[in-house]
Design a protein around this motif. Structure first.
Motif, PDB file in Angstrom:
ATOM      1  N   UNK A 134     -22.250 105.929  57.043  1.00  0.00           N
ATOM      2  CA  UNK A 134     -21.321 104.810  57.237  1.00  0.00           C
ATOM      3  C   UNK A 134     -22.049 103.584  57.797  1.00  0.00           C
ATOM      4  N   UNK A 135     -21.650 102.393  57.340  1.00  0.00           N
ATOM      5  CA  UNK A 135     -22.119 101.126  57.925  1.00  0.00           C
ATOM      6  C   UNK A 135     -20.902 100.260  58.225  1.00  0.00           C
ATOM      7  N   UNK A 136     -20.982  99.483  59.338  1.00  0.00           N
ATOM      8  CA  UNK A 136     -19.854  98.641  59.751  1.00  0.00           C
ATOM      9  C   UNK A 136     -20.367  97.226  60.053  1.00  0.00           C
ATOM     10  N   UNK A 168     -25.746 106.663  47.505  1.00  0.00           N
ATOM     11  CA  UNK A 168     -26.194 106.254  48.853  1.00  0.00           C
ATOM     12  C   UNK A 168     -27.392 105.317  48.762  1.00  0.00           C
ATOM     13  N   UNK A 169     -27.480 104.388  49.712  1.00  0.00           N
ATOM     14  CA  UNK A 169     -28.652 103.513  49.813  1.00  0.00           C
ATOM     15  C   UNK A 169     -29.210 103.607  51.225  1.00  0.00           C
ATOM     16  N   UNK A 170     -30.458 103.200  51.397  1.00  0.00           N
ATOM     17  CA  UNK A 170     -31.071 103.187  52.715  1.00  0.00           C
ATOM     18  C   UNK A 170     -30.658 101.913  53.441  1.00  0.00           C
ATOM     19  N   UNK A 171     -29.954 102.083  54.564  1.00  0.00           N
ATOM     20  CA  UNK A 171     -29.479 100.945  55.360  1.00  0.00           C
ATOM     21  C   UNK A 171     -30.320 100.925  56.634  1.00  0.00           C
ATOM     22  N   UNK A 172     -31.384 100.182  56.591  1.00  0.00           N
ATOM     23  CA  UNK A 172     -32.400 100.192  57.631  1.00  0.00           C
ATOM     24  C   UNK A 172     -33.043 101.581  57.695  1.00  0.00           C
ATOM     25  N   UNK A 173     -32.590 102.465  58.590  1.00  0.00           N
ATOM     26  CA  UNK A 173     -33.230 103.785  58.689  1.00  0.00           C
ATOM     27  C   UNK A 173     -32.285 104.938  58.398  1.00  0.00           C
ATOM     28  N   UNK A 174     -31.049 104.643  57.959  1.00  0.00           N
ATOM     29  CA  UNK A 174     -30.090 105.722  57.680  1.00  0.00           C
ATOM     30  C   UNK A 174     -29.516 105.564  56.277  1.00  0.00           C
ATOM     31  N   UNK A 175     -29.116 106.677  55.668  1.00  0.00           N
ATOM     32  CA  UNK A 175     -28.444 106.645  54.380  1.00  0.00           C
ATOM     33  C   UNK A 175     -26.995 106.244  54.575  1.00  0.00           C
ATOM     34  N   UNK A 176     -26.491 105.392  53.689  1.00  0.00           N
ATOM     35  CA  UNK A 176     -25.111 104.899  53.784  1.00  0.00           C
ATOM     36  C   UNK A 176     -24.453 104.943  52.411  1.00  0.00           C
ATOM     37  N   UNK A 177     -23.184 105.373  52.394  1.00  0.00           N
ATOM     38  CA  UNK A 177     -22.429 105.343  51.137  1.00  0.00           C
ATOM     39  C   UNK A 177     -21.048 104.711  51.299  1.00  0.00           C
ATOM     40  N   UNK A 178     -20.548 104.596  52.523  1.00  0.00           N
ATOM     41  CA  UNK A 178     -19.272 103.911  52.755  1.00  0.00           C
ATOM     42  C   UNK A 178     -19.520 102.729  53.687  1.00  0.00           C
ATOM     43  N   UNK A 197     -12.997 110.790  51.122  1.00  0.00           N
ATOM     44  CA  UNK A 197     -13.145 109.555  50.356  1.00  0.00           C
ATOM     45  C   UNK A 197     -14.119 109.722  49.196  1.00  0.00           C
ATOM     46  N   UNK A 198     -15.142 110.520  49.411  1.00  0.00           N
ATOM     47  CA  UNK A 198     -16.116 110.751  48.347  1.00  0.00           C
ATOM     48  C   UNK A 198     -15.461 111.451  47.157  1.00  0.00           C
ATOM     49  N   UNK A 199     -14.491 112.331  47.453  1.00  0.00           N
ATOM     50  CA  UNK A 199     -13.804 113.071  46.392  1.00  0.00           C
ATOM     51  C   UNK A 199     -12.757 112.222  45.678  1.00  0.00           C
ATOM     52  N   UNK A 200     -11.892 111.561  46.450  1.00  0.00           N
ATOM     53  CA  UNK A 200     -10.743 110.866  45.847  1.00  0.00           C
ATOM     54  C   UNK A 200     -11.005 109.397  45.548  1.00  0.00           C
ATOM     55  N   UNK A 201     -11.750 108.718  46.409  1.00  0.00           N
ATOM     56  CA  UNK A 201     -12.117 107.324  46.203  1.00  0.00           C
ATOM     57  C   UNK A 201     -10.902 106.432  45.923  1.00  0.00           C
TER      58      UNK A 201
END
Length: 644
Positions: free
Chosen positions: A561-563, A584-594, A628-632
């Motif tokens: 998650x990123x906020x 997922x993408x690399x957001x600085x040092x963590x993986x983020x998908x939402x 959320x990953x399932x239903x989107x």
């Protein structure tokens, strides 16, 4: 306890913070490994947990979760495990760990004046030369924040090049900034640089000089000074001396600490047999930055204009007025004196509780970001995320004091190695959480604890190792009290409120991205902010502030998650754009998908903290991410946030 697989530590951390079942697929995404590897790691973790009062439960077709049968045994196991990782002596498996390993490896070799050849380094890591070269490009980015460069050639191998002071700060962070913040003997790198006997001699010399001149240092400040003495001794050649301009030399010579540094270096010459008198300016600088300042009248007066501007900026942008909090003003004055000296000399300082501060005190962190802006403008220095995190501790303590402050009930003292500000934050949060159930009698360093003091209280909350005492009263906690810490304390002695926010009104359907295709953080933010501008929820200035805020301190969190959000926002209404990324993408040092992009204007600024807490609770601690990953769907998102 010795553990050679870092992922096992990461797994326990995830299970410790999660309150719901997590799937192997989710764990694989977070750890960036296959589901098969996850199952193997869970088996390894369960083997370690056999005698710990806990286990990892498996629910077919649902996932895994941590079951704690005996809280006390489990907490003891967890703290031992977290302190028992021996990653310095093995080949790390995770990408970020490998990058840190390579940097530390090169720095250590430089201390011994040894060449690091790419082929040998690749062999040591059990990777191909082409994979190593990919890592080296990312290492260049990591070193850039220190103002250093990575050079490679056949004759000299791989080496880190740049200003000597910056190289030393880099060594301090990558080689010495580990979990053993107080007990230096546990750091495996010391054995490769200094024999234990010489380390003891240096500690005695420093302690003798500090006591003689009545210099007040925290446990961590003492350790940092010792580290820089060791680094200085290790890089004693003439070409590795830190150079100072004549103007800087005169300023340092005027400090009372210049004579202290001279005396310290003379003791080192006599007792260790090494002459490093040319480093007197460097050590003087560290004494100045490490000391605990006393808030005398003239010091407060000198610092007051800067403080007034910081508090004015916070009130202007957040609507929160802290100008009457004398405890905040006093603590912030003392902190700023040291912090500004560090920033003026480009001295980095490791903040091991940064991620916890960002997660647990988001409003306080945003106030610190605003303070950092003011400091940069008024003092003509460049701030950094570590310093902002320390400022946030003061604002967090102030916010906690304003929410709740009551004494009574059980008695306790706090032992803290990271300084008074961290201890005061602990105190404020404990008082807020437990109210009349708990009375904090005193805050002190571990060195001041005596049996008599221990006998007079019900509990001792400590963030550092307490040697020489065996007592059930001593409860070890994180520097930033986590939810698990509070639950354990509540278990030992014997409440929580939620704000009412209309998430259906706040989360906008027209700003919802069911499947966003993007490869970088910039791409994500460009697409989301453009949509918000198109719909009239933000203007160009707010968009620029969102990007500026992201550059200052990345908003990616654990749990995919990123906020992101703006520092300055003068729009009329609050709104949230939500995007589920295709991959997922690399957001600085963590993986983020939402991604939750918040637009929270000044009028609604107090909403920021509960919204971030809610997102964290639902999508990181619980199963919101999987749902959320399932239903989107937008409907599923609202259902998750509506739940208590």
């Amino acid at each position: 306890m010795k553990v050679q697989n870092r992922r096992v530590i990461s797994l326990l951390k995830i299970f410790h913070e999660k309150t719901t079942l997590v799937t192997s697929r989710y764990l694989a995404q977070v750890l960036n490994v296959s589901t098969r590897t996850v199952r193997s790691d869970i088996k390894e973790l369960n083997d370690l947990l056999k005698t710990s009062g806990a286990c990892i439960e498996s629910k077919p077709s649902q996932g895994y979760r941590l079951r704690i049968n005996h809280v006390k045994e489990y907490e003891s196991f967890r703290r031992n495990l977290m302190g028992g990782y021996v990653g310095a002596n093995i080949v790390p498996q995770e990408k970020n760990d490998r990058i840190s390993f390579i940097i530390a490896h090169i720095l250590l070799k430089s201390l011994h004046k040894k060449v690091v050849l790419q082929e040998a380094l690749a062999d040591e890591l059990f990777i191909s030369l082409s994979t190593l070269k990919k890592y080296l490009s990312e290492i260049k980015n990591s070193l850039a924040r220190f103002g250093l460069t990575l050079e490679t050639d056949r004759s000299h191998g791989v080496r880190i090049v740049g200003d000597e002071a910056k190289i030393r700060y880099c060594i301090s962070e990558y080689v010495f900034s580990r979990n053993d913040l107080v007990d230096l003997s546990k750091n495996p790198f010391f054995a490769t640089i200094f024999p234990a006997e010489e380390l003891d001699v240096l500690k005695e010399i420093l302690l003798k000089v500090v006591l003689k001149h009545n210099i007040h240092l925290t446990d961590v400040a003492f350790k940092n000074l010792l580290i820089h003495i060791i680094i200085t001794l290790s890089r004693q050649d003439a070409e590795n001396t830190v150079e100072y301009k004549q103007e800087e030399q005169k300023k340092l010579e005027c400090s009372s600490y210049f004579r202290v540094a001279e005396e310290l270096l003379e003791h080192i010459r006599q007792e260790v047999g090494v002459n490093i008198k040319n480093e007197c300016y460097y050590l003087t600088q560290h004494f100045i930055a490490s000391r605990k300042y006393i808030a005398s009248d003239h010091v407060v007066q000198d610092c007051r204009p800067l403080l007034d501007e910081i508090l004015r900026k916070i009130k202007q942008d957040t609507g929160v007025d802290l100008s009457e909090d004398e405890e905040l003003i006093s603590g912030l004055t003392i902190h700023l004196l040291a912090a500004i000296n560090r920033l003026k000399f480009n001295m980095n300082i490791h903040n091991r509780i940064l991620s916890d501060v960002k997660k647990n005190y988001p409003l306080a962190f945003e106030m610190a970001v605003l303070a950092g802006e003011v400091i940069e403008k008024e003092e003509h220095v460049h701030s950094n995320e570590n310093e902002i995190g320390f400022l946030a501790i003061h604002f967090g303590a102030s916010l906690e004091r304003n929410r709740y402050n009551e004494e009574g009930g059980k008695t306790a003292i706090i032992l803290c190695g990271a300084g008074l500000s961290t201890a005061m934050l602990l105190k404020a949060k404990l008082q807020r959480t437990f109210g009349s159930m708990l009375q904090i009698k005193e805050v002190m360093t571990s060195r001041k604890l005596t049996q008599s003091i221990l006998d007079q209280v019900d509990f001792v909350f400590s963030t550092v190792p307490v040697n020489g005492f065996m007592s059930d009263k001593i409860i070890y906690v994180d520097s930033i009290l986590t939810k698990k810490d509070l639950e354990f304390i509540h278990y030992r002695i014997k409440n929580e409120s939620h704000s009412s926010i209309d998430y259906e009104q706040l989360i906008k359907r027209e700003l919802f991205f069911q499947r966003l295709d993007a490869n970088t953080v910039t791409d994500v933010l460009e697409i989301m902010t453009d949509r918000m501008m198109e719909k009239g929820y933000i203007d160009q200035k707010t968009k620029e502030s969102i990007f500026a805020r992201e550059r200052l301190s990345p908003t990616g969190m654990e749990g995919m998650v990123a906020i992101p959000h703006a520092m300055e926002n003068y729009m009329e209404d609050a709104a949230v754009s939500t995007a589920i990324l295709s991959n997922p993408i690399m957001w600085h040092r963590v993986n983020v998908q939402i991604v939750f992009l918040l637009s929270v204007p000044k009028a609604y600024y107090k909403m920021l903290e509960p919204v971030i807490w809610k997102i964290y609770a639902k999508f990181v601690e619980q199963d919101g991410f999987h749902r959320m990953e399932k239903k989107r769907t937008f409907e599923e998102l609202i259902d998750i946030l509506r739940e208590p």
